[in-house]
Each structure stands twice: as C-alpha cells, then as structure tokens.
Design a protein around this motif. Structure first.
Motif, short mmCIF file in Angstrom:
data_model
loop_
_atom_site.label_atom_id
_atom_site.label_comp_id
_atom_site.label_asym_id
_atom_site.label_seq_id
_atom_site.Cartn_x
_atom_site.Cartn_y
_atom_site.Cartn_z
N ARG A 11 10.84 0.67 -1.98
CA ARG A 11 11.93 -0.30 -1.83
C ARG A 11 13.12 0.31 -1.09
NH1 ARG A 11 11.60 -1.64 -6.68
NH2 ARG A 11 13.29 -0.35 -7.52
N THR A 12 13.46 1.57 -1.40
CA THR A 12 14.62 2.22 -0.80
C THR A 12 14.46 2.47 0.68
OG1 THR A 12 15.12 3.32 -2.91
CG2 THR A 12 16.13 4.24 -0.92
N PHE A 13 13.25 2.89 1.09
CA PHE A 13 13.05 3.30 2.48
C PHE A 13 12.21 2.31 3.29
CE2 PHE A 13 13.77 7.21 0.06
CZ PHE A 13 14.90 7.67 0.72
N ASN A 14 11.93 1.15 2.67
CA ASN A 14 11.22 0.06 3.36
C ASN A 14 9.87 0.52 3.93
OD1 ASN A 14 10.94 -2.61 4.23
ND2 ASN A 14 11.82 -2.15 6.26
N VAL A 15 9.11 1.25 3.11
CA VAL A 15 7.74 1.63 3.47
C VAL A 15 6.83 1.14 2.34
CG1 VAL A 15 8.36 3.64 4.83
CG2 VAL A 15 8.00 3.90 2.39
N THR A 16 5.60 0.80 2.68
CA THR A 16 4.69 0.27 1.67
C THR A 16 4.16 1.38 0.78
OG1 THR A 16 2.71 0.52 3.05
CG2 THR A 16 3.98 -1.52 3.30
N THR A 17 3.79 1.00 -0.45
CA THR A 17 3.18 1.97 -1.35
C THR A 17 1.85 2.46 -0.76
OG1 THR A 17 2.15 0.15 -2.59
CG2 THR A 17 4.24 1.00 -3.41
N ARG A 18 1.18 1.59 -0.02
CA ARG A 18 -0.07 1.99 0.62
C ARG A 18 0.17 3.09 1.65
NH1 ARG A 18 -4.04 -2.10 3.99
NH2 ARG A 18 -5.81 -0.69 4.17
N MET A 19 1.27 2.96 2.39
CA MET A 19 1.61 3.97 3.38
C MET A 19 1.92 5.30 2.71
SD MET A 19 1.96 4.75 6.52
CE MET A 19 2.01 3.17 7.34
N LEU A 20 2.64 5.25 1.59
CA LEU A 20 2.97 6.48 0.87
C LEU A 20 1.70 7.18 0.38
CD1 LEU A 20 6.03 5.17 -1.19
CD2 LEU A 20 6.10 6.83 0.68
N ARG A 21 0.76 6.40 -0.13
CA ARG A 21 -0.50 7.00 -0.59
C ARG A 21 -1.30 7.57 0.58
NH1 ARG A 21 -0.50 2.66 -4.33
NH2 ARG A 21 -1.81 1.41 -2.97
N TYR A 22 -1.22 6.90 1.73
CA TYR A 22 -1.93 7.41 2.90
C TYR A 22 -1.33 8.74 3.36
CZ TYR A 22 -3.84 7.78 7.60
OH TYR A 22 -4.46 8.23 8.73
N TYR A 23 0.00 8.84 3.34
CA TYR A 23 0.65 10.11 3.70
C TYR A 23 0.19 11.23 2.76
CZ TYR A 23 3.90 7.71 6.86
OH TYR A 23 4.46 6.99 7.90
N GLU A 24 0.01 10.90 1.47
CA GLU A 24 -0.51 11.90 0.54
C GLU A 24 -1.95 12.26 0.86
OE1 GLU A 24 0.32 11.95 -3.64
OE2 GLU A 24 1.74 10.29 -3.43
N GLN A 25 -2.74 11.25 1.18
CA GLN A 25 -4.16 11.45 1.45
C GLN A 25 -4.38 12.43 2.61
OE1 GLN A 25 -6.33 7.78 2.06
NE2 GLN A 25 -7.95 8.82 3.16
N ILE A 26 -3.52 12.36 3.62
CA ILE A 26 -3.69 13.24 4.78
C ILE A 26 -2.87 14.52 4.66
CG2 ILE A 26 -4.23 11.30 6.31
CD1 ILE A 26 -1.40 11.44 7.41
N GLY A 27 -2.25 14.72 3.49
CA GLY A 27 -1.54 15.96 3.23
C GLY A 27 -0.15 16.04 3.82
N LEU A 28 0.43 14.90 4.18
CA LEU A 28 1.74 14.90 4.81
C LEU A 28 2.87 14.83 3.78
CD1 LEU A 28 2.65 15.00 7.76
CD2 LEU A 28 2.74 12.50 7.76
N LEU A 29 2.57 14.31 2.59
CA LEU A 29 3.58 14.11 1.55
C LEU A 29 2.92 14.40 0.20
CD1 LEU A 29 6.56 13.02 1.34
CD2 LEU A 29 5.56 10.79 0.81
N SER A 30 3.71 14.82 -0.77
CA SER A 30 3.15 15.08 -2.10
C SER A 30 4.00 14.41 -3.16
CB SER A 30 3.06 16.59 -2.37
OG SER A 30 4.35 17.18 -2.32
N SER A 31 3.35 14.01 -4.25
CA SER A 31 4.06 13.41 -5.38
C SER A 31 3.73 14.19 -6.65
CB SER A 31 3.64 11.94 -5.54
OG SER A 31 2.26 11.86 -5.85
N LEU A 32 4.40 13.83 -7.72
CA LEU A 32 4.19 14.49 -9.01
C LEU A 32 3.77 13.46 -10.04
CD1 LEU A 32 7.49 16.59 -9.01
CD2 LEU A 32 5.20 17.42 -8.39
N ARG A 33 3.19 13.94 -11.12
CA ARG A 33 2.84 13.07 -12.24
C ARG A 33 3.60 13.55 -13.47
NH1 ARG A 33 -0.83 8.62 -11.38
NH2 ARG A 33 -2.04 9.15 -9.54
N LYS A 34 4.49 12.71 -13.97
CA LYS A 34 5.23 13.08 -15.18
C LYS A 34 4.31 12.94 -16.39
CE LYS A 34 9.47 11.70 -15.66
NZ LYS A 34 10.66 10.83 -15.74
N GLU A 35 4.50 13.78 -17.37
CA GLU A 35 3.68 13.73 -18.58
C GLU A 35 3.82 12.38 -19.26
OE1 GLU A 35 2.97 16.35 -22.64
OE2 GLU A 35 4.43 16.98 -21.13
N ASP A 36 2.70 11.79 -19.67
CA ASP A 36 2.66 10.47 -20.33
C ASP A 36 3.20 9.36 -19.43
OD1 ASP A 36 1.64 11.64 -22.64
OD2 ASP A 36 3.66 12.08 -23.39
#
Length: 327
Positions: A11-36
């Motif tokens: 929402r903040t940067f006007n990019v789709t969640t699909r695009m964000l996941r694709y950036y992760e898939q190709i190793g361009l961006l990384s995310s974290l998983r908070k416990e629970d």
C-alpha cells in the motif's frame, strides 16, 4: 526496528504483493517471519532496498542489472551498467527523432503540393528516402533541468502502449485449479505442473495453453488473495480432484506481452482500452472478484512443464489479456 507487513509495504509504495513475492523469488528482496505470525514482514533495510529497486525500475534498468547494482557496490560496475542503458536509450532517441524528421518533411512536402493537387509519393522523394535510411542522425540536446510537469509528460508517454494486439480466443474446455492463501500463484502452478506431467497433456494436446487470474484480487484488508489457473484440455478428458473441468466461452481481447515481473504494465493496457477510439473494455460483471475478466496467459508454460522446466528453458513471458468489445 520498525517492521512493515507485506500489505503495508504494498500500500505504501504502490507495488503488488505478487511483485514483492516475485522479487523474493529471484533473490532481489528478503522478508522476515515473526514468531507466531503467518505473514511476511519487512525491516528498514528491506524497505530501503525496495525503494532503490523502484527507482531503478522507473529508470528502465532490468532486474538482472538491478541485482548486480545492489550486490556490487563498486562504482565502476554501476557506471558500466548505466552506460550500457544510456547507449540503448541513445539509439532509441535517434530512431524516434528520425521518425519525427521524416514526418515533418512529409508535412512540408504536402503543404507545398496542396495548391497543385499532387499526391505525395514517398518512394519517389529522394530526400525522405535518405532520411528514412539514416539511422544514426545527430542526437537530441535535452535541457538539463526538468519541471514536474515535463516529467509527468515523459511518464505519460512511456506508459502509452503502441503494440497492443487484438486476439479472438475460441471457446474451449479447461482444467481449473483455484487456491486462496499464501503464495497462491506458486501453489496453483505446482498443482498444474503435476497434472500436466502425470497426464502427459502435451502429448494429447500439443497446442494446450495456460491462463491465470486473481480470484479474488488482493486488498489492503486481506494479506492473502486467490489465484485460479486454467489449462486447455481435450473435450472428452477427465481431470483428477482437486482440479475441476470447466467450459470457457472465449471472446475478444486486447493483448500485450510482458516479461514475467512487469505486472505494472497492466495499468498501461487499462489506459489503452479506456482511451481507444474503436474498442471499449468489456469487463465481467463479477468485477474484481475475478480480476474483471482479465486473463494472464503464461506463454509456452505447458511445453516447459512437459519438458521438466530445464534450466536453459524458455524465458518467462506472459500475454496480458483484457476483454474488449467494438464500440
């Protein structure tokens, strides 16, 4: 450290969640998983990296080169990449300025011949032929400073599609799989891949095609959304659970080809359809529930699945398909 959810980043940067996941898939961006916590979150480092990616994409830098820029901080490497892109832009500018010069010369010729009622013959106009032949004309000198209004005009011009095709999709029978949850495209893709290989669909139907669409579209309130995939099959073929057999009515579509990842160009296709003189959007009454009836055709997908996804296989290309009707 402030964390942002995938929906907040989208929402903040006007990019789709699909695009964000694709950036992760190709190793361009990384995310974290908070416990629970089931959803992706992004720290300040990831957000800053995303902002740089967005800027570089707006400058038309390819994703592969963006990866090099972000991983190799040496100025020499970045300068080399920028110089390569400048060279490509220079060639494009020269080609466009050549076209502009030819059109201006045509106007002059036509103005001179209006009084004589003589038609313009491009093949017998030596001056125009010479210019059309010359692909290396002097470069355009641009102003060093740009106003926001001028930059908006540049952005609008770059967003106009000039290669939209009109295609008539015939009625067909499809095997369908629908999933709502985390990574819906990957989930339905894996299920369809399994079906294609186990059924040997390509041998039964070498012209099989694969289509997909959001079902439903993502929203700011729901981090998860759905995706549905269709693969065309023989009319008499039965499909295993959890797939479903459906009939697709077909229809007229405006088509625009993109490289996988360039989903922002959907907006360009919408703009083309909304402003076309001959055709108008023919969106589904179900609206955003099924992406308004728009489709994404994954080109060569069935063949690639059949051959086992070789590392040197076909690059990911999609046709964006927007339903239209004659005005």
């Amino acid at each position: 450290m402030v964390m942002m959810t995938i929906s907040e980043v989208s929402r903040t940067f006007n990019v789709t969640t699909r695009m964000l996941r694709y950036y992760e898939q190709i190793g361009l961006l990384s995310s974290l998983r908070k416990e629970d916590y089931a959803y992706r979150v992004y720290d300040e480092i990831a957000v800053r990296r995303l902002q740089q990616i967005i800027i570089l994409r707006k400058l038309r830098i390819p994703l592969k080169q963006i990866a090099v820029i972000l991983e190799d901080a040496r100025q020499a490497s970045i300068i080399r990449i920028f110089e390569e892109n400048i060279k490509e832009l220079d060639n494009e500018i020269v080609a466009l300025s050549t076209i502009r010069d030819i059109l201006r010369m045509c106007i002059l010729r036509l103005n001179n011949k209006v009084q004589k009622s003589v038609k313009l013959d491009l093949l017998q106009d030596e001056d125009i032929l010479k210019i059309a032949d010359a692909l290396n004309l002097s470069r355009i000198n641009f102003k060093e400073e740009y106003s926001m209004e001028e930059m908006k005009k540049v952005n609008d011009a770059l967003g106009k599609l000039k290669n939209v095709r009109l295609v008539l999709l015939p009625p067909c029978t499809v095997a369908s799989y629908h999933y709502i949850g985390e990574n819906p495209e990957e989930t339905v893709g894996a299920q369809m891949d399994k079906f294609i290989r186990e059924s040997k669909l390509y041998e039964l139907k070498p012209d099989a095609r694969m289509f997909g669409f959001n079902h439903p579209n993502p929203t700011s309130e729901k981090p998860h959304y759905g995706y549905e995939t269709w693969v065309t099959i023989p009319v008499d073929m039965e499909v295993p659970v959890p797939l479903k057999k459906k009939h697709f009515e077909g229809g007229l579509y405006a088509a625009h080809t993109i490289k996988f990842g360039d989903f922002h160009e959907w907006q360009y296709l919408y703009n083309w359809a909304e402003n076309n003189e001959k055709y108008a959007p023919n969106f589904s009454e179900l609206g955003e529930e099924i992406m308004s009836g728009c489709l994404e055709e994954h080109l060569n997908w069935v063949y690639a699945s059949h051959t086992g996804w070789p590392n040197d296989g076909i690059d990911g290309m999609l046709d964006l398909l927007l339903p239209v009707k004659v005005k």
